[in-house]
Design a protein around this motif. Structure first.
Motif, short mmCIF file in Angstrom:
data_model
loop_
_atom_site.label_atom_id
_atom_site.label_comp_id
_atom_site.label_asym_id
_atom_site.label_seq_id
_atom_site.Cartn_x
_atom_site.Cartn_y
_atom_site.Cartn_z
N ASN A 5 0.82 -1.21 0.00
CA ASN A 5 0.00 0.00 0.00
C ASN A 5 0.85 1.26 0.00
O ASN A 5 0.53 2.23 -0.69
CB ASN A 5 -0.94 -0.02 1.20
N ALA A 6 1.94 1.26 0.77
CA ALA A 6 2.83 2.42 0.78
C ALA A 6 3.46 2.64 -0.59
O ALA A 6 3.56 3.77 -1.08
CB ALA A 6 3.91 2.24 1.85
N GLY A 7 3.88 1.53 -1.22
CA GLY A 7 4.47 1.64 -2.55
C GLY A 7 3.48 2.15 -3.58
O GLY A 7 3.82 2.99 -4.43
N MET A 8 2.23 1.66 -3.51
CA MET A 8 1.20 2.13 -4.44
C MET A 8 0.87 3.60 -4.21
O MET A 8 0.67 4.36 -5.16
CB MET A 8 -0.04 1.26 -4.31
N ALA A 9 0.82 4.01 -2.93
CA ALA A 9 0.57 5.42 -2.62
C ALA A 9 1.68 6.30 -3.20
O ALA A 9 1.41 7.36 -3.78
CB ALA A 9 0.47 5.62 -1.10
N TRP A 61 -5.20 12.06 -6.54
CA TRP A 61 -5.05 12.47 -5.15
C TRP A 61 -5.83 11.54 -4.22
O TRP A 61 -5.33 11.15 -3.15
CB TRP A 61 -5.55 13.91 -4.97
N ALA A 62 -7.04 11.18 -4.62
CA ALA A 62 -7.87 10.31 -3.78
C ALA A 62 -7.20 8.95 -3.56
O ALA A 62 -7.17 8.44 -2.44
CB ALA A 62 -9.25 10.13 -4.42
N TRP A 63 -6.65 8.37 -4.64
CA TRP A 63 -5.96 7.09 -4.52
C TRP A 63 -4.71 7.22 -3.64
O TRP A 63 -4.41 6.34 -2.82
CB TRP A 63 -5.57 6.56 -5.89
N THR A 64 -3.98 8.32 -3.80
CA THR A 64 -2.78 8.53 -2.99
C THR A 64 -3.12 8.58 -1.51
O THR A 64 -2.47 7.93 -0.68
CB THR A 64 -2.09 9.84 -3.41
N LEU A 65 -4.15 9.34 -1.17
CA LEU A 65 -4.55 9.48 0.23
C LEU A 65 -5.11 8.18 0.78
O LEU A 65 -4.80 7.78 1.92
CB LEU A 65 -5.58 10.60 0.37
N LEU A 66 -5.95 7.50 0.00
CA LEU A 66 -6.54 6.23 0.46
C LEU A 66 -5.46 5.20 0.75
O LEU A 66 -5.44 4.56 1.81
CB LEU A 66 -7.51 5.69 -0.59
N LEU A 67 -4.54 5.03 -0.19
CA LEU A 67 -3.50 4.01 -0.04
C LEU A 67 -2.51 4.39 1.07
O LEU A 67 -2.05 3.52 1.81
CB LEU A 67 -2.78 3.82 -1.36
N GLY A 68 -2.18 5.67 1.17
CA GLY A 68 -1.29 6.10 2.23
C GLY A 68 -1.90 5.89 3.60
O GLY A 68 -1.23 5.39 4.53
N LEU A 69 -3.18 6.25 3.75
CA LEU A 69 -3.87 6.05 5.03
C LEU A 69 -3.97 4.57 5.35
O LEU A 69 -3.76 4.15 6.49
CB LEU A 69 -5.26 6.68 4.96
N GLN A 70 -4.26 3.77 4.32
CA GLN A 70 -4.39 2.34 4.55
C GLN A 70 -3.06 1.72 4.95
O GLN A 70 -3.02 0.80 5.79
CB GLN A 70 -4.96 1.65 3.32
N ALA A 71 -1.96 2.20 4.39
CA ALA A 71 -0.64 1.71 4.79
C ALA A 71 -0.40 1.97 6.28
O ALA A 71 0.13 1.11 6.99
CB ALA A 71 0.45 2.37 3.95
N LEU A 72 -0.81 3.15 6.76
CA LEU A 72 -0.65 3.48 8.18
C LEU A 72 -1.52 2.59 9.07
O LEU A 72 -1.08 2.11 10.12
CB LEU A 72 -0.99 4.95 8.42
N VAL A 73 -2.77 2.36 8.63
CA VAL A 73 -3.67 1.49 9.40
C VAL A 73 -3.12 0.07 9.44
O VAL A 73 -3.13 -0.59 10.49
CB VAL A 73 -5.09 1.52 8.80
N MET A 74 -2.62 -0.41 8.29
CA MET A 74 -2.06 -1.76 8.24
C MET A 74 -0.81 -1.86 9.12
O MET A 74 -0.59 -2.89 9.78
CB MET A 74 -1.72 -2.14 6.80
N LEU A 75 0.01 -0.81 9.14
CA LEU A 75 1.20 -0.82 10.00
C LEU A 75 0.78 -0.91 11.47
O LEU A 75 1.39 -1.66 12.25
CB LEU A 75 2.03 0.43 9.75
N ALA A 76 -0.26 -0.18 11.82
CA ALA A 76 -0.76 -0.25 13.20
C ALA A 76 -1.25 -1.65 13.53
O ALA A 76 -0.98 -2.18 14.61
CB ALA A 76 -1.88 0.77 13.39
N CYS A 77 -1.96 -2.28 12.59
CA CYS A 77 -2.43 -3.65 12.80
C CYS A 77 -1.25 -4.61 12.98
O CYS A 77 -1.27 -5.46 13.88
CB CYS A 77 -3.28 -4.09 11.61
N ALA A 78 -0.23 -4.46 12.14
CA ALA A 78 0.92 -5.35 12.21
C ALA A 78 1.68 -5.17 13.53
O ALA A 78 2.14 -6.15 14.13
CB ALA A 78 1.87 -5.08 11.04
N VAL A 79 1.79 -3.95 13.99
CA VAL A 79 2.56 -3.66 15.20
C VAL A 79 1.78 -4.02 16.46
O VAL A 79 2.33 -4.60 17.42
CB VAL A 79 2.97 -2.17 15.24
#
Length: 237
Positions: A92-96, A138-156
């Protein structure tokens, strides 16, 4: 040899890696074997970098080697599952980043490239289309960036199998492992699929002053021309 032959081989290899990933993932969780987790992580990393690896790009091979060495080091420490937890975050971070970097300077936004590749320059020149393409990028960038952060929180924060738990550290907030793993390996990609469907419907309404192709025709063009999206040019036929 036909120039299409290498392309077909690349597509077959990509499909093989794609189909292999969920099988390795299920086997890793069923057998609870770290080496299966490492193999699943390497499979997905290889799929993500496959285009660059196939073309012999140095950066892709360096990234693959670094990821591979990191996964093997985690495997030796009995923590290969950490690599598996971080792979969806990296996707997700890479796609963002891929979407976002096309918004910098005078570059053409990624969605505008897609319109050029799938529908041609005339479509991009129609009223409202170029502005919509930039907004959607812009919408895709924000969605994927936010999702990368949420996924990182889940992983941690996942308990008991998250990164902090595996390292013997306390978590400020506990996320049930079942829900964290579901979101990391399925739910997050379901969000992307749902956003794509919703955007397709919204586009038809928002740009209702323009003619739209039937979904079957449109997606057939995507299949034929998706490679051109990687370049700042058109390839529609």
């Amino acid at each position: 040899m036909s120039s299409a032959a290498p392309s077909h081989r690349l597509q077959h290899l990509a499909l093989t890696l794609l189909l292999l990933y969920p099988l390795l993932l299920l086997a890793a969780y069923w057998r609870q074997q770290s080496w299966l987790s490492a193999l699943a992580a390497l499979d997905l990393i290889s799929l993500l970098l496959l285009g660059g690896l196939w073309r012999g790009r140095v950066l892709a091979w360096v990234a693959w080697l670094v990821a591979g060495i990191g996964t093997l080091l985690l495997l030796r420490r009995g923590q290969a599952e950490i690599a598996l937890l971080l792979v969806p975050v990296a996707i997700n971070a890479g796609m963002a980043g891929f979407f976002g970097r096309t918004l910098v300077g005078d570059r053409r936004p990624l969605v505008a490239r897609a319109i050029l590749a799938f529908e041609g320059a005339q479509r991009l020149a129609q009223p409202g289309v170029a502005a919509y393409a930039r907004s959607l990028t812009w919408a895709w960038t924000l969605l994927l960036g936010l999702q990368a952060l949420v996924m990182l929180a889940c992983a941690v924060l996942a308990q008991p199998g998250g990164i902090l738990a595996r390292l013997g550290l306390g978590a400020p907030l506990a996320v049930p492992e079942r829900w964290a793993l579901w979101y990391l390996h399925l739910g997050g990609f379901a969000v992307i699929a749902l956003f794509s469907v919703a955007e397709f419907a919204w586009r038809h309404w928002h740009l209702r002053h323009l003619p739209h192709e039937a979904p079957r025709t449109y997606f057939a063009k995507i299949v034929r021309n998706w490679r051109h999206v990687l370049h700042d040019g058109a390839g529609s036929d």
